[in-house]
Design an enzyme around this catalytic site. Structure first.
Site, PDB file in Angstrom:
ATOM      1  N   GLY A  16       0.901  -1.137  -0.063  1.00 33.13           N
ATOM      2  CA  GLY A  16       0.067  -0.177   0.064  1.00 33.13           C
ATOM      3  C   GLY A  16       0.800   1.303  -0.172  1.00 33.13           C
ATOM      4  O   GLY A  16       0.577   2.323   0.759  1.00 33.13           O
ATOM      5  N   ALA A  17       2.086   1.307  -0.653  1.00 28.22           N
ATOM      6  CA  ALA A  17       3.246   2.127  -0.603  1.00 28.22           C
ATOM      7  C   ALA A  17       2.744   3.256  -1.373  1.00 28.22           C
ATOM      8  O   ALA A  17       3.616   4.536  -1.017  1.00 28.22           O
ATOM      9  CB  ALA A  17       4.320   1.533  -1.083  1.00 28.22           C
TER      10      ALA A  17
ATOM     11  N   ILE B 239      -0.698   6.419   4.711  1.00 28.74           N
ATOM     12  CA  ILE B 239       0.284   6.036   5.866  1.00 28.74           C
ATOM     13  C   ILE B 239       1.614   5.808   5.439  1.00 28.74           C
ATOM     14  O   ILE B 239       2.624   6.226   6.126  1.00 28.74           O
ATOM     15  CB  ILE B 239      -0.445   4.831   6.532  1.00 28.74           C
ATOM     16  CG1 ILE B 239      -1.727   4.823   7.055  1.00 28.74           C
ATOM     17  CG2 ILE B 239       0.568   4.038   7.644  1.00 28.74           C
ATOM     18  CD1 ILE B 239      -2.398   3.694   7.711  1.00 28.74           C
ATOM     19  N   ALA B 240       1.804   5.243   4.249  1.00 31.54           N
ATOM     20  CA  ALA B 240       3.025   5.189   3.533  1.00 31.54           C
ATOM     21  C   ALA B 240       3.801   6.106   3.512  1.00 31.54           C
ATOM     22  O   ALA B 240       4.974   6.485   3.722  1.00 31.54           O
ATOM     23  CB  ALA B 240       3.104   4.069   2.592  1.00 31.54           C
TER      24      ALA B 240
ATOM     25  N   ASN C 258     -10.400  -9.005   2.243  1.00 34.30           N
ATOM     26  CA  ASN C 258      -9.291  -9.033   2.650  1.00 34.30           C
ATOM     27  C   ASN C 258      -8.613 -10.338   2.699  1.00 34.30           C
ATOM     28  O   ASN C 258      -7.448 -10.617   2.926  1.00 34.30           O
ATOM     29  CB  ASN C 258      -9.190  -8.220   4.027  1.00 34.30           C
ATOM     30  CG  ASN C 258      -9.236  -6.760   3.595  1.00 34.30           C
ATOM     31  OD1 ASN C 258      -8.291  -6.422   3.405  1.00 34.30           O
ATOM     32  ND2 ASN C 258     -10.348  -5.858   4.320  1.00 34.30           N
TER      33      ASN C 258
ATOM     34  N   ASN D 104      -6.667  -3.158   7.829  1.00 36.03           N
ATOM     35  CA  ASN D 104      -7.735  -3.697   8.528  1.00 36.03           C
ATOM     36  C   ASN D 104      -8.763  -4.518   8.036  1.00 36.03           C
ATOM     37  O   ASN D 104      -8.839  -4.519   6.520  1.00 36.03           O
ATOM     38  CB  ASN D 104      -8.641  -2.484   9.190  1.00 36.03           C
ATOM     39  CG  ASN D 104      -7.979  -1.808  10.343  1.00 36.03           C
ATOM     40  OD1 ASN D 104      -7.252  -2.228  11.190  1.00 36.03           O
ATOM     41  ND2 ASN D 104      -7.877  -0.617  10.241  1.00 36.03           N
TER      42      ASN D 104
ATOM     43  N   ASP E  98      -3.430   2.256  19.279  1.00 33.34           N
ATOM     44  CA  ASP E  98      -4.500   2.632  20.198  1.00 33.34           C
ATOM     45  C   ASP E  98      -3.590   2.669  21.763  1.00 33.34           C
ATOM     46  O   ASP E  98      -4.168   3.506  22.589  1.00 33.34           O
ATOM     47  CB  ASP E  98      -5.286   1.039  20.470  1.00 33.34           C
ATOM     48  CG  ASP E  98      -5.714   0.965  19.063  1.00 33.34           C
ATOM     49  OD1 ASP E  98      -6.435   1.602  18.529  1.00 33.34           O
ATOM     50  OD2 ASP E  98      -5.292  -0.117  18.511  1.00 33.34           O
TER      51      ASP E  98
ATOM     52  N   HIS F 160      -8.074  -4.854  17.236  1.00 35.93           N
ATOM     53  CA  HIS F 160      -8.257  -3.321  16.882  1.00 35.93           C
ATOM     54  C   HIS F 160      -9.415  -3.014  16.191  1.00 35.93           C
ATOM     55  O   HIS F 160      -9.518  -2.837  14.947  1.00 35.93           O
ATOM     56  CB  HIS F 160      -6.761  -3.421  15.889  1.00 35.93           C
ATOM     57  CG  HIS F 160      -6.811  -1.898  15.329  1.00 35.93           C
ATOM     58  ND1 HIS F 160      -6.533  -0.774  16.094  1.00 35.93           N
ATOM     59  CD2 HIS F 160      -7.101  -1.344  13.924  1.00 35.93           C
ATOM     60  CE1 HIS F 160      -6.570   0.380  15.113  1.00 35.93           C
ATOM     61  NE2 HIS F 160      -6.774  -0.031  13.911  1.00 35.93           N
TER      62      HIS F 160
END
Length: 333
Positions: free
Chosen positions: A11-12, A16-17, A105, A131, A159, A187
């Protein structure tokens, strides 16, 4: 100089990446004298974006970064890995049931688990972020049977950091004055942020978190729901999910795996449940308090658990059992 290690981020091309890659390449995670080969995996339509990310990493002129490899092929992405950070997953779309999300997923993490099995080093450390992280992590590990289950973990450090920060703000101290909070379970919004064993350093004096906060109804009420719902609150405000804080948590998690936890402290990680002292069912990726030494985690066993905590720990375990059982039905599909 050490030999370079190969680190994969999936997911680069995502948010987030984008926050994460700089920290890894600069040495914040694997050490200031550890050269890195970064492997960036994403789906084919994202390859042009990845090219831009590669250019930026080159333009940072980071001395530890030896090579950046963008790819959409698993045989390239998973080859000879020392560490794999699996960020990419299918996000929940409007009108999508949790079961549909799980099914999509399972397909992704089964493929990635099989690729780890086939191409990665057997010593690879795998962190699942996408997730539903706990169940995705379990599916990946089941699909890579020759890699030890202990090498897989999922991210609940975000978290954990949220819980520390909430307590610190409430007491009026810095977040590093709060230690040994625990995130139990999934999570998800059933997770249980527990401060019954946490310690707060308040003006040089170590106090139990309940004494330092001195507000039991907050600790058993709003504190828990704030941590549980924090991701949703960020999305509502930012119209995007947590990226900066998620990237920081990933760095914290992987650095602790590499270098260990400080004496007298534990952190929260989703790890493989097998024969623990808390009555958590086996064969789940469940978040426990862990201590880490020599790149090996160990659950902190034997902490006293009161009835309030017990009920919350069981509720999040039930959700994970249900998720696992649903996901496993898709494995053969």
């Amino acid at each position: 100089m050490a030999e370079p290690i190969r680190v994969l981020v999936t997911g680069a091309a995502g948010q987030i990446a984008y926050s994460l890659l700089y920290s890894i390449a600069k040495g914040d995670v694997f050490g200031k004298d550890q050269p890195i080969i970064l492997v960036l995996l994403d789906i084919t339509p994202m390859l042009p974006v990845l090219d831009g990310v590669v250019m930026e990493l080159q333009d940072c002129a980071l001395p530890l970064l030896r090579e950046v490899i963008p790819t959409d092929k698993v045989e390239v992405g998973f080859k000879d890995l020392d560490a794999a950070i699996l960020v990419g997953s299918m996000p929940r779309k409007e009108g999508m049931e949790r079961k549909d999300l799980l099914k999509a997923n399972v397909a992704i993490f089964k493929t990635q688990g099989e690729a780890l099995e086939k191409y990665a080093k057997k010593t690879v450390k795998v962190l699942v972020v996408g997730n539903p992280a706990n169940t995705n992590c379990l599916i990946a590990s089941k699909s890579a049977p020759s890699i030890p289950k202990e090498n897989f973990s999922c991210l609940t450090r975000l978290d954990h950091n949220r819980a520390r920060s909430q307590v610190a703000m409430r007491v009026g101290v810095s977040s590093d004055s709060v230690k040994n909070v625990i995130i139990w379970g999934n999570h998800s919004s059933t997770q249980y942020p527990d401060v019954h064993h946490a310690i707060v350093n308040h003006h040089g004096k170590e106090l139990a978190a309940f004494d330092a906060v001195n507000d039991e109804s907050w600790l058993k009420g709003d504190f828990i729901s704030t941590v549980q719902q924090r991701g949703a609150a960020v999305i509502k405000a930012r119209k995007l999910s947590s990226a900066m804080s998620a990237a920081k948590a990933i760095c914290d998690h992987m650095r602790d795996i590499w270098f260990g936890t400080p004496d007298g402290e534990w952190v929260s990680m989703g790890v493989y449940s097998s024969g623990n002292s808390y009555g958590v069912p086996d064969d789940l990726m469940y978040s426990f308090p862990v201590k880490i030494k020599n790149k090996t985690w160990k659950v902190v066993d034997g902490l006293p658990i009161n009835d309030f905590s017990r009920a919350k720990m069981d509720a999040t375990a039930s959700e994970l059992v249900e998720e696992r059982d649903t996901a496993v039905t898709f494995l053969g599909a």
